[in-house]
Enzyme design. Structure first.
Site, PDB file in Angstrom:
ATOM      1  N   PHE A 125      40.275  37.468  41.773  1.00 27.37           N
ATOM      2  CA  PHE A 125      41.746  37.690  41.582  1.00 27.37           C
ATOM      3  C   PHE A 125      42.297  36.504  40.560  1.00 27.37           C
ATOM      4  O   PHE A 125      41.445  35.475  40.363  1.00 27.37           O
ATOM      5  CB  PHE A 125      42.827  37.603  42.730  1.00 27.37           C
ATOM      6  CG  PHE A 125      42.527  38.601  43.767  1.00 27.37           C
ATOM      7  CD1 PHE A 125      41.558  38.735  44.698  1.00 27.37           C
ATOM      8  CD2 PHE A 125      43.487  39.726  43.797  1.00 27.37           C
ATOM      9  CE1 PHE A 125      41.432  39.983  45.553  1.00 27.37           C
ATOM     10  CE2 PHE A 125      43.579  40.675  44.659  1.00 27.37           C
ATOM     11  CZ  PHE A 125      42.395  40.857  45.642  1.00 27.37           C
ATOM     12  N   CYS A 126      43.304  36.923  39.952  1.00 24.05           N
ATOM     13  CA  CYS A 126      44.004  35.863  38.900  1.00 24.05           C
ATOM     14  C   CYS A 126      44.151  34.542  39.678  1.00 24.05           C
ATOM     15  O   CYS A 126      44.556  34.347  40.816  1.00 24.05           O
ATOM     16  CB  CYS A 126      45.444  36.409  38.699  1.00 24.05           C
ATOM     17  SG  CYS A 126      46.388  35.376  37.862  1.00 24.05           S
ATOM     18  N   PRO A 127      43.929  33.435  38.755  1.00 19.73           N
ATOM     19  CA  PRO A 127      43.493  33.382  37.503  1.00 19.73           C
ATOM     20  C   PRO A 127      41.804  33.141  37.277  1.00 19.73           C
ATOM     21  O   PRO A 127      41.319  32.600  36.328  1.00 19.73           O
ATOM     22  CB  PRO A 127      43.800  32.058  36.872  1.00 19.73           C
ATOM     23  CG  PRO A 127      43.827  31.228  37.871  1.00 19.73           C
ATOM     24  CD  PRO A 127      44.181  31.731  39.097  1.00 19.73           C
ATOM     25  N   GLY A 128      41.122  33.792  38.320  1.00 21.11           N
ATOM     26  CA  GLY A 128      39.736  33.706  38.488  1.00 21.11           C
ATOM     27  C   GLY A 128      38.975  34.216  37.014  1.00 21.11           C
ATOM     28  O   GLY A 128      38.222  33.565  36.497  1.00 21.11           O
TER      29      GLY A 128
ATOM     30  N   ASP B 213      41.154  42.803  38.038  1.00 21.19           N
ATOM     31  CA  ASP B 213      42.631  42.257  38.239  1.00 21.19           C
ATOM     32  C   ASP B 213      43.741  42.611  37.193  1.00 21.19           C
ATOM     33  O   ASP B 213      43.332  42.367  36.058  1.00 21.19           O
ATOM     34  CB  ASP B 213      42.520  40.733  38.372  1.00 21.19           C
ATOM     35  CG  ASP B 213      43.876  40.236  38.288  1.00 21.19           C
ATOM     36  OD1 ASP B 213      43.854  39.218  37.400  1.00 21.19           O
ATOM     37  OD2 ASP B 213      44.439  40.364  39.182  1.00 21.19           O
TER      38      ASP B 213
END
Lengths: 130, 76
Positions: free
Chosen positions: B13-16, B40
């Site tokens: 998920f953000c910001p991954g 995502d």
């Protein structure tokens, strides 16, 4: 490249607030902004070297997050430093109250800092609090 | 055709996904192309914004079976 100065005060110990602070610090730092994070109070114990205590959810969203592959907030803070040159300084008052010094904290954190210096550094910055 | 480095950030998920891309870009050579795989939806907007801001080249994005393929070229 347009750059802003962004100061982030983190005193909370709940997942949602730590996560948002970490997301903001990391994304801002890797986008070329000058990021200063000031860690204190309930946020501090999570940054003691080797600590992996999960942060408790504050509300339903925290519970949702805990069940998904969200980048850990500690990883995001570390990435803010390693990839975006952010500065993360622990509050010297919080360390005194906890009875520990800066050496007990994760190595990507900077030197303990007091409010006078933090406020001086933040005088022309966007300031965010969590 | 330049061979693209594939960065698999599916499931993150953000910001991954953005952070994974940045980690790879730091290690890449100027001129290298990368393709970020992400599930995502936020990344589709975030990555081009970041690319534009820091001065690399956004090569476009396409969606295939729920996975976004976002291509970027390192310019500096």
């Amino acid at each position: 490249m347009e750059s802003s100065k962004i100061s982030i005060v983190v005193v909370s110990g709940t997942l949602e607030r730590l996560q948002m602070a970490a997301m903001m610090a990391s994304v801002a730092a890797v986008s070329g902004n000058e990021v200063h994070v000031f860690l204190s109070m309930n946020a501090m114990p999570y940054f003691v070297k080797g600590d992996s205590t999960p942060a408790p959810a504050e509300g339903p969203f925290g519970t949702l997050m805990a069940g998904k592959k969200i980048p850990p907030f500690r990883t995001l803070f570390e990435q803010a430093v390693e990839l975006g040159e952010a500065k993360i300084n622990p509050c010297s008052m919080a360390l005194d109250v906890m009875g520990i010094d800066g050496k007990a904290l994760e190595p990507y954190l900077g030197e303990p800092m007091g409010l006078t210096k933090f406020l001086r550094d933040a005088r022309d910055a966007q300031v965010w609090t969590f | 055709m330049t061979e693209r480095q594939v960065i698999d950030a599916r499931g993150s998920f953000c910001p991954g996904p953005l952070m994974e891309l940045i980690g790879w870009i730091k290690m890449a050579q100027v001129g290298d192309e990368m393709e970020l795989l992400s599930t995502d939806n936020g990344s589709v907007a975030d990555v081009p914004e970041w690319v534009k801001k820091v001065g690399h080249e956004y090569l476009g994005a396409r969606e295939e079976a729920g996975v976004w393929h976002i291509a970027v070229k390192k310019l500096k």
